[in-house]
Design a protein around this motif. Structure first.
Motif, PDB file in Angstrom:
ATOM      1  N   LEU A  95       0.827  -1.199   0.000  1.00 21.51           N
ATOM      2  CA  LEU A  95       0.000   0.000   0.000  1.00 21.51           C
ATOM      3  C   LEU A  95       0.863   1.251   0.000  1.00 21.51           C
ATOM      4  O   LEU A  95       1.950   1.278   0.598  1.00 21.51           O
ATOM      5  N   TYR A  96       0.377   2.290  -0.659  1.00 24.84           N
ATOM      6  CA  TYR A  96       1.076   3.561  -0.617  1.00 24.84           C
ATOM      7  C   TYR A  96       1.041   4.141   0.797  1.00 24.84           C
ATOM      8  O   TYR A  96       0.093   3.891   1.562  1.00 24.84           O
ATOM      9  N   GLU A 144      -2.254   5.315   2.959  1.00 24.62           N
ATOM     10  CA  GLU A 144      -3.476   4.526   2.750  1.00 24.62           C
ATOM     11  C   GLU A 144      -3.849   3.816   4.053  1.00 24.62           C
ATOM     12  O   GLU A 144      -2.980   3.391   4.812  1.00 24.62           O
ATOM     13  N   THR A 157      -4.581  -2.257   5.528  1.00 25.39           N
ATOM     14  CA  THR A 157      -5.483  -3.269   4.987  1.00 25.39           C
ATOM     15  C   THR A 157      -4.787  -4.615   4.956  1.00 25.39           C
ATOM     16  O   THR A 157      -3.666  -4.728   4.441  1.00 25.39           O
ATOM     17  N   SER A 176       3.821   7.842  -1.531  1.00 22.36           N
ATOM     18  CA  SER A 176       2.364   7.945  -1.417  1.00 22.36           C
ATOM     19  C   SER A 176       1.634   7.767  -2.741  1.00 22.36           C
ATOM     20  O   SER A 176       0.399   7.746  -2.768  1.00 22.36           O
ATOM     21  N   THR A 208      -8.982  -8.066  -4.501  1.00 22.76           N
ATOM     22  CA  THR A 208      -7.883  -7.999  -3.535  1.00 22.76           C
ATOM     23  C   THR A 208      -7.062  -9.276  -3.463  1.00 22.76           C
ATOM     24  O   THR A 208      -6.015  -9.282  -2.816  1.00 22.76           O
ATOM     25  N   SER A 226      -6.009  -2.398  -5.450  1.00 25.71           N
ATOM     26  CA  SER A 226      -7.211  -1.785  -6.024  1.00 25.71           C
ATOM     27  C   SER A 226      -7.222  -2.119  -7.506  1.00 25.71           C
ATOM     28  O   SER A 226      -6.194  -2.427  -8.104  1.00 25.71           O
ATOM     29  N   LYS A 273      -4.153   2.485  -5.197  1.00 22.82           N
ATOM     30  CA  LYS A 273      -3.898   2.439  -3.758  1.00 22.82           C
ATOM     31  C   LYS A 273      -2.574   1.799  -3.387  1.00 22.82           C
ATOM     32  O   LYS A 273      -2.203   1.785  -2.212  1.00 22.82           O
ATOM     33  N   GLY A 274      -1.880   1.252  -4.338  1.00 27.24           N
ATOM     34  CA  GLY A 274      -0.616   0.594  -4.035  1.00 27.24           C
ATOM     35  C   GLY A 274      -0.125  -0.172  -5.247  1.00 27.24           C
ATOM     36  O   GLY A 274      -0.559   0.079  -6.381  1.00 27.24           O
TER      37      GLY A 274
END
Length: 675
Positions: free
Chosen positions: A29-30, A33, A36, A45, A344, A349, A374-375
């Protein structure tokens, strides 16, 4: 006979050792975020572009810098430059030379050319020179064949042959450039109106492989003397206008393009992918050719594969099939073989911004890296065997999916955290257990492991209890639970046969298909001794006789037929049962044949002949799969495939032609939906 069984078992063993590429995804993930699924955070980011460096590393253009990404560990480090502050950002473009000696970054009217060496990443900043280009940079690409860096801007195409010289305009290609692709002697440039193609004269720095796939000589540099673009014999095709007023060979504005290993040009756009083969012919690759989705954002080719990023996931077109009979039309427009990675399991994303495929390693495995909103996702295409995959899947069944011997679903208390699993009671537990038990029958046939056989028998006992717990001869429950378990939903009844237990009724034809399919397999492979065989045969007789005695209906609690338990002619010939007419004919005829073959009960064969001849069920076998697109019910695929196994195991001659024709048509139709 025994010889045929030994031959089939040998083929299974051989298949287990065949290797194939299996995706394993690591998501990151960035920074910033929300956390998760225990995915690690990246030190930046946002990221916009990515290029492969070698088999295990790539350069990522993030919001603040270039980063070196290690695909093996998932770690990344910033790359410094001199002068500092490379012009990175969402509107920037960058490229890496084929020999990984240079990186070019363009943003607005600036073009940075930087020497790229492995030791620079940590010991010294990249040494860069800065050039000004006319217009706004929109695409950059190195061309070994031209011995130049190609720069597309809002004012046309330019080439840089030396890092200290001003960019030189390529006279013919005007207008805003959107995409550039190069491969040996070929250069393709996409603008808002035209797809330009340049075929360079032969030069010493370029060789071509078989199939016309152009590649640079080993160790050749983009700065080596090539053929200048001024020597090009340019040709072009129109690009269709976004408003639909004008047509073209390319269906919409080119977003991204690349050459594959066979020398074909792939052009991604919002409508489809357009492919220009080495004979210069353009082809549309869209939904009818199996493309899972459009709105393509990036296209890249490597390792004999083509990958595409889209607004809703990642597309993989695997290596072309080696067997000619598996090809439909041409390899690149095959309906079969497309892979779509969405959700996922594969991506942080679905909005894929860019994708890069790294060169394959010695064992054939390779990495694909997708940048998303998102990443990013590092997808390892790992070369494994079917046996290794089976072992991995086998390892997750216990204890996560085992509930009283049934194979059940489970949920996660924390998204993505597998250790937070909790068991669930599902209305299709009998169906999933039947599928799993069938796999264990085949597993035992190959391994001959007594441990495997005993574990499989325990699952049969759970399926047996699905019958016994109802107290209704021949009627199996959807699932069962202890009275104290937190079950919910409709059709639950307390067991009178086994106090303290409850069972769920209204059993569907789906669940029954799994029961009837797996009984013969258990007899063939798992049941040991006369006592165990008698238990399996008892179930088969009870279930089949229950259906026959109730005029081909499945009758449960209170004497009521279940919603989907109908195989009688009156029900089957109703207009609103058109989708069930064929599949239910396959079910009931296959079950009657296999039950007769294993039990010897002549009533089953008599009823088979009655349905087949007097009520035309034999004819129904041919067009059993509904192909009307308003009612393509994929759950009915299992309802057909499982009974076909009953038919095969019965080894009976009845309606062979209709069974074979129907199953062939069915499989041909399914081939258009190969995911």
């Amino acid at each position: 006979g025994g010889e045929r069984e030994r031959s089939a078992t040998g083929a299974l063993r051989a298949a287990l050792s065949e290797s194939f590429l299996q995706p394993f995804s690591t998501r990151r993930l960035y920074r910033g975020e929300p956390p998760t699924a225990q995915w690690a955070a990246l030190p930046f980011s946002a990221a916009y572009r990515i290029h492969a460096l070698n088999a295990s590393a790539a350069l990522v253009m993030a919001d603040s810098s270039l980063y070196l990404l290690d695909a093996l560990s998932g770690k990344s480090w910033p790359v410094e430059s001199s002068p500092p502050a490379l012009p990175v950002g969402p509107s920037a473009e960058f490229a890496v030379s084929g020999d990984a000696s240079m990186v070019a970054v363009g943003n607005a009217s600036e073009l940075w050319l930087c020497s790229l060496h492995a030791e620079h990443f940590f010991s010294a900043p990249l040494s860069c020179s800065v050039l000004n280009v006319p217009g706004t940079v929109a695409a950059v690409e190195f061309s070994v064949g031209a011995g130049a860096l190609l720069v597309g801007t809002s004012r046309g195409l330019f080439q840089v042959t030396d890092g200290t010289e001003a960019p030189e305009r390529v006279a013919r290609v005007t207008g805003r450039v959107l995409a550039i692709a190069t491969a040996g002697k070929r250069v393709s440039v996409g603008t808002r109106e035209k797809m330009w193609l340049c075929t360079l004269p032969s030069s010493s720095s370029v060789v071509t492989e078989a199939e016309g796939a152009p590649v640079a000589k080993s160790g050749s540099s983009w700065r080596e003397k090539g053929s200048p673009l001024s020597a090009c014999a340019w040709s072009w095709e129109w690009v269709a206008s976004p408003d639909g007023e004008f047509d073209g060979a390319v269906d919409d504005l080119p977003v991204s393009s690349c050459y594959d290993d066979e020398g074909s040009l792939w052009v991604g756009n919002s409508v489809c992918a357009n492919v220009q083969t080495s004979d210069y012919a353009y082809h549309q690759v869209g939904a009818l050719q199996g493309l899972p989705t459009a709105n393509i954002t990036s296209v890249v080719a490597a390792n004999q594969e083509v990958w595409m990023g889209t607004e809703s996931g990642l597309i993989r077109r695997p290596r072309p099939f080696a067997d000619a009979h598996k090809k439909l039309l041409r390899p690149f427009v095959s309906r079969a073989g497309w892979h779509f990675m969405n959700g996922t399991r594969f991506l942080p994303s679905n909005d894929v911004r860019d994708v890069s495929v790294l060169p394959a390693m010695a064992n054939g495995s390779f990495f694909a890296i997708a940048l998303c909103g998102k990443g990013l996702s590092i997808i390892e295409m790992r070369n494994i065997t079917l046996e290794q995959k089976a072992e991995q899947l086998q390892s997750i069944v216990f204890p996560r999916h085992d509930r009283y011997g049934l194979v059940s679903t489970c949920s996660l208390a924390s998204f993505g955290n597998l250790s937070s699993w909790q068991p669930e009671i599902g209305e299709s537990d009998g169906l999933w257990t039947g599928y799993y038990l069938a796999s264990q029958c085949f597993r035992f046939a190959v391994t001959r492991s007594e441990e495997v056989r005993k574990a499989a028998w325990a699952h049969f006992e759970a399926m047996e209890f699905l019958h016994n717990v109802t107290g209704i001869p021949g009627y199996v429950a959807r699932t069962f639970a202890r009275s104290s378990d937190p079950y919910g939903g409709s059709w639950w009844h307390n067991s009178t046969a086994y106090p303290g237990w409850a069972w769920q009724g209204d059993t569907s034809s789906d669940s029954l298909s799994a029961h009837m399919m797996v009984y013969p397999l258990v007899l063939e492979h798992i049941a040991k001794g006369s006592h165990e065989r008698a238990r399996v045969l008892r179930l088969m007789r009870l279930v089949m006789s229950h259906i026959v005695d109730n005029e081909f209906r499945y009758v449960g609690y209170g004497g009521n037929a279940t919603t989907w338990g109908h195989w009688n002619p009156v029900w089957m010939e109703q207009r609103d049962q058109a989708p069930e007419r064929g599949v239910n004919s396959v079910q009931i005829l296959s079950w009657l044949l296999s039950s007769y073959a294993y039990t010897g009960n002549s009533t089953y064969l008599e009823k088979y002949n009655e349905l087949s001849e007097d009520f035309n069920y034999g004819y129904n076998l041919i067009n059993q799969k509904i192909t009307c697109y308003q009612d393509v019910n994929f759950s009915d695929n299992g309802n057909s495939m499982l009974p076909y196994l009953n038919w095969i195991l019965s080894k009976r001659p009845e309606n062979q032609e209709q069974f074979q024709t129907g199953s062939a048509l069915y499989c041909r139709f399914l081939g258009t939906f190969d995911f």
